[in-house]
Design an enzyme around this catalytic site. Structure first.
Site, mmCIF file in Angstrom:
data_model
loop_
_atom_site.group_PDB
_atom_site.id
_atom_site.type_symbol
_atom_site.label_atom_id
_atom_site.label_comp_id
_atom_site.label_asym_id
_atom_site.label_seq_id
_atom_site.Cartn_x
_atom_site.Cartn_y
_atom_site.Cartn_z
ATOM 1 N N CYS B 41 0.816 -1.210 0.000
ATOM 2 C CA CYS B 41 0.000 0.000 0.000
ATOM 3 C C CYS B 41 0.847 1.256 0.000
ATOM 4 C CB CYS B 41 -0.882 0.048 1.236
ATOM 5 S SG CYS B 41 -1.466 -1.537 1.739
ATOM 6 N N ASP B 43 2.365 2.439 2.652
ATOM 7 C CA ASP B 43 2.494 2.979 4.002
ATOM 8 C C ASP B 43 2.590 1.821 4.973
ATOM 9 O OD1 ASP B 43 1.572 5.442 2.807
ATOM 10 O OD2 ASP B 43 -0.472 4.713 3.121
ATOM 11 N N CYS B 68 5.481 8.443 3.601
ATOM 12 C CA CYS B 68 5.833 9.775 3.151
ATOM 13 C C CYS B 68 6.283 10.631 4.329
ATOM 14 C CB CYS B 68 4.639 10.406 2.470
ATOM 15 S SG CYS B 68 3.340 10.778 3.652
ATOM 16 N N CYS B 112 -2.259 9.817 7.044
ATOM 17 C CA CYS B 112 -0.936 9.390 7.478
ATOM 18 C C CYS B 112 -0.841 9.426 9.007
ATOM 19 C CB CYS B 112 0.153 10.273 6.875
ATOM 20 S SG CYS B 112 -0.040 10.550 5.108
HETATM 21 S S1 FES Z 1 1.979 7.599 4.374
HETATM 22 FE FE1 FES Z 1 1.056 7.315 2.476
HETATM 23 S S2 FES Z 1 0.646 9.313 1.874
HETATM 24 FE FE2 FES Z 1 1.462 9.594 3.814
#
Ligand code: FES
Ligand SMILES: Cc1ncc(COP(=O)(O)O)c(C=O)c1O
Ligand SMILES: Cc1ncc(COP(=O)(O)O)c(C=O)c1O
Ligand code: FES
Lengths: 387, 159, 387
Positions: B41, B43, B68, B112
């Site tokens: 995914c 994340d 991110c 997030c």
């Molecule tokens: S962790 Fe996926 S967009 Fe921020």
């Protein structure tokens, strides 16, 4: 504001060449007339527009009557696709690829809701098309084949003339989104199978907001923008004269420099790519190694995430990108890399470096200096690693 | 470009609590792990808590995040928020607390911070030996794919 | 090239304000980043784009979220009309006027071939609409009413809010082509019946190739240009950053100067018009005397031909026009004047003078000096005369 950076995001947009700005300036200041006007103050500007048309035609190896000025690549792509369909209302099939720019892809998706059938050709893990799949998809009902010359994310170049030969055998129109290819690959429309070709100014050191659509003489065209009948009825609206002059100058400069500039960029790109691959573990180039633009490399760094890499690069004044620049708001991983079947471990950590004739050796050195540390730092944070 | 606050960027560039906590079988102390997300995914977050069993106080916490800028900064922020708290107090930390500790997150990046809250829950549940109901297609082992499992409804609820 | 002229053709296009050029320049040179990029070099440009959006919104009395940047008036008109129809696919009726700009009129003509019924409201000899005719034309099937704020050829201004009230009663969308009105008439979208409003940069001292479309919040919109999803999905394509910055600055200046500039222009225009009418026999003003833009006069000189007048004016360095500037190639007499029922004796000899804040008293003097001689000379050549 931040004026200086190591700009390795030239597939997103480029620096306007100072000669281009200089050529444009008089048309932003003194010569503001409307080229359609009856007075010589306006009429003189019309001549300048046609001179720019010749310059663009020269870069494409086309006739100047085949060049229509647009507001950019998106308008060009949209106009070409709609024109091809309007000109052949009885045909309801479109062929394109899974890796097109959204200016083609999103429009095609929408056309599916309007009764069109669209074939999205797949690519292999190197980003390449299968010409047999194309051949098998072409039918007498195919109105249009729209395929990009070179991919904006990976730089992978498609064998356009081989594709075009097959398209022509089946009587379909052939549109090519050459936004990333013009100026990097020599063009010669005189000896081409292409019916329509899109280019965009801001990718070749002209400003944003100007582009051109090549339409082969004899190809039936129906305009997207309708009104005062400018561009011989093919694109209405008061022409963006400074932009057009800039595009003309930029085209002239591209034609002049194309060989030496692309050779130089390729050398820098190769050094960047090879050194990264050699010095940083667990990374891979996305896209075919030779069937590729000379200025682009897309490298996947396993176990870490693209945005995080970009922000660290940004802190060092280095501009690069992950995926396309259209909508940084998008959280989706690149549709191009997904179509190539790039594994998830790499997909999310892929970075595009795209060079231009302004890129220097020293800039590449800086990237090579900081990159290993960034990757190491982020990998230390990551719950994943190689075993 | 995302409009990140200085705080987000500071915690992203200079995280102080990354890593793992090894379980050294210290008496009276227990290490619990919470996982959320998967590499598929894009994340994933793994959270280690070191808890004093008597008082259920969080003695230390460490994160490992694949994600991110916001995900990494949210992880760091989460730990700043829960250090020294009891588990019950920590359970009250929401993703909104994480976001406000960061001086705000772009709307599209709120999810997030959800990941931080979810990892914390997961770690505490593990600590207490409570089984959480598995996500539908949960057959991937430790790091299950929950980023779409954090589910649209959950994201909407918390934003 | 010819740098200086007495420029009285401001409804065709305007001189870019030097402050506008100055504001744009940094974005043609140093700050060339793509506003959608993930690096701060591009991101900083995104902020500037939004600042310009605020400036344009301020001029319109709108919220910045209601402003979409386009490539100009033609794109704005085309996008608004198509959006209104796409958003209400079940309604198949459009109302517009006979005197619209071709960007509206030609598109409507084409839509008639696509199953739409179009009502073209007539105007009287002063160029004014009959609100009863509008009322009688509106039905539950009316998707869109598209009416210009002010006419580009005569300057005649329509009672937009009175029109809009009737449109709203019938549940149709209301689009207004305000290309000629913005900057000359104060706008306040907050207290308006307008759903969509088109403006164009080069008519308000911004450059060619940039414009904006106002879309009221809550009005369903479907984009004309489809692709990367810029402008919050409402207009794809890399934004024309220098143009946008220029438009923002120009909007700021218009807002600042609107009162004193229009008062000044009106005074000069009135002197020009009244003196011509008083000193040259057999000429008439086309269009209502007060329901009119302050900067425009359209005067018909009997028995002589417009192009001939223009060329004589040109010889004296005076730029004016007959009809619209879209396509000087067109030999058709103005559709606007024909709709007004202007007699043929006047129709062919009608000239538009359109002023701007740069127009000087001395320039008007020059026109007044040469005009009688030109008319006299051409009338001496003419087989017609008054008896
Ligand atoms: S962790 Fe996926 S967009 Fe921020
Ligand atoms: C391959 C390709 N096609 C089309 C476009 C759209 O061009 P523009 O941004 O000028 O509208 C781009 C760049 O964004 C591109 O890379
Ligand atoms: C009333 C009106 N609408 C639309 C347009 C078209 O604008 P543009 O030339 O910016 O496309 C013009 C000017 O040409 C105009 O005067
Ligand atoms: S006489 Fe030349 S256009 Fe009519």
């Amino acid at each position: 504001m931040q004026k200086n950076c190591i700009y390795l995001d030239n597939n997103a947009t480029t620096k306007v060449d100072p000669e281009v700005v200089e050529a444009m300036l008089p048309y932003l200041t003194d010569y503001y007339g409307n080229p359609s006007s009856m007075h010589s103050f306006g009429g003189q500007v019309g001549k300048v527009v046609n001179q720019a048309r010749e310059q663009v035609a020269a870069l494409l190896g086309a006739d100047e009557s085949e060049v229509i000025f647009t507001s950019g690549g998106t308008e060009g792509d949209n106009a070409a696709i709609r024109a091809a369909l309007l000109a052949q209302p009885q045909k309801r099939h479109i062929i394109t690829t899974q890796v097109e720019h959204p200016a083609v892809l999103t429009l095609c998706k929408q056309l599916e809701n309007q009764g069109y059938t669209v074939t999205y050709l797949s690519v292999n893990s190197q980003g390449q098309l299968d010409l047999n799949e194309l051949e098998a998809s072409l039918t007498g009902n195919t109105a249009l084949v729209s395929i990009m010359y070179a991919n904006n994310e990976t730089g992978v170049v498609f064998p356009i003339e081989q594709i075009g030969m097959r398209v022509k055998e089946h009587g379909a129109l052939f549109h090519v989104d050459a936004v990333q290819a013009v100026g990097k690959i020599p063009m010669n429309m005189k000896a081409s199978t292409i019916d329509m070709l899109t280019m965009s100014g801001h990718k070749i050191h002209a400003p944003k907001g100007i582009g051109a659509l090549y339409v082969r003489r004899g190809v039936r065209f129906r305009p997207l923008l309708i009104g005062g009948g400018q561009e011989r009825g093919r694109r209405s609206g008061t022409p963006n004269v400074p932009g057009i002059v800039g595009l003309g100058k930029a085209a002239e400069l591209e034609l002049l420099h194309i060989e030496e500039a692309t050779a130089r960029e390729k050398k820098l790109r190769d050094r960047l790519e090879q050194t990264i691959i050699a010095t940083i573990p667990d990374c891979e180039v996305n896209g075919h190694s030779t069937q590729r633009l000379p200025n682009t490399t897309n490298i996947g760094f396993k176990y870490i995430e693209g945005e995080a890499i970009l922000l660290h690069l940004n802190k060092h004044g280095i501009c690069a990108s992950s995926g396309s620049a259209c909508s940084s708001g998008s959280l989706e991983p690149s549709h191009v890399l997904r179509s190539m079947g790039i594994p998830y471990t790499i997909l999310h950590g892929s970075i595009r470096f795209s060079l231009s004739r302004y890129t220097t050796n020293a800039e590449i050195d800086t990237v090579l200096e900081v990159m290993p540390g960034i990757v190491e730092h982020l990998r230390a944070l990551s719950p994943f690693k190689s075993d | 470009m995302w409009d990140y606050t200085d705080k987000v960027l500071d915690l992203f560039y200079n995280p102080k609590h990354q890593g793992v906590i090894e379980d050294k079988d210290e008496p009276g102390v227990k290490v619990a792990v919470g996982d959320v997300g998967s590499i598929a995914c894009g994340d994933a977050l793994r959270l280690h808590l070191k808890v004093e069993q008597d008082t259920e106080t969080i003695l230390d916490a460490r994160f490992q995040t694949f994600g991110c800028t916001s995900a990494i900064a949210s992880s760091e922020a989460l730990i700043e928020l829960i250090q020294g708290k009891t588990l019950d107090e920590a359970l009250k930390v929401t993703n909104k607390d994480i976001a406000s500790h960061l001086g705000g997150l772009p709307e599209a990046k709120m999810h997030c911070s959800v990941m931080g809250q979810e990892a914390l829950l997961s770690a505490i549940y593990n600590y207490r030996g409570i089984k959480r109901e598995a996500h539908d297609d949960d057959d991937e082992g430790a790091l299950v794919c929950t980023c779409f499992g954090i589910s649209e409804s959950k994201i909407r609820r918390v934003i």
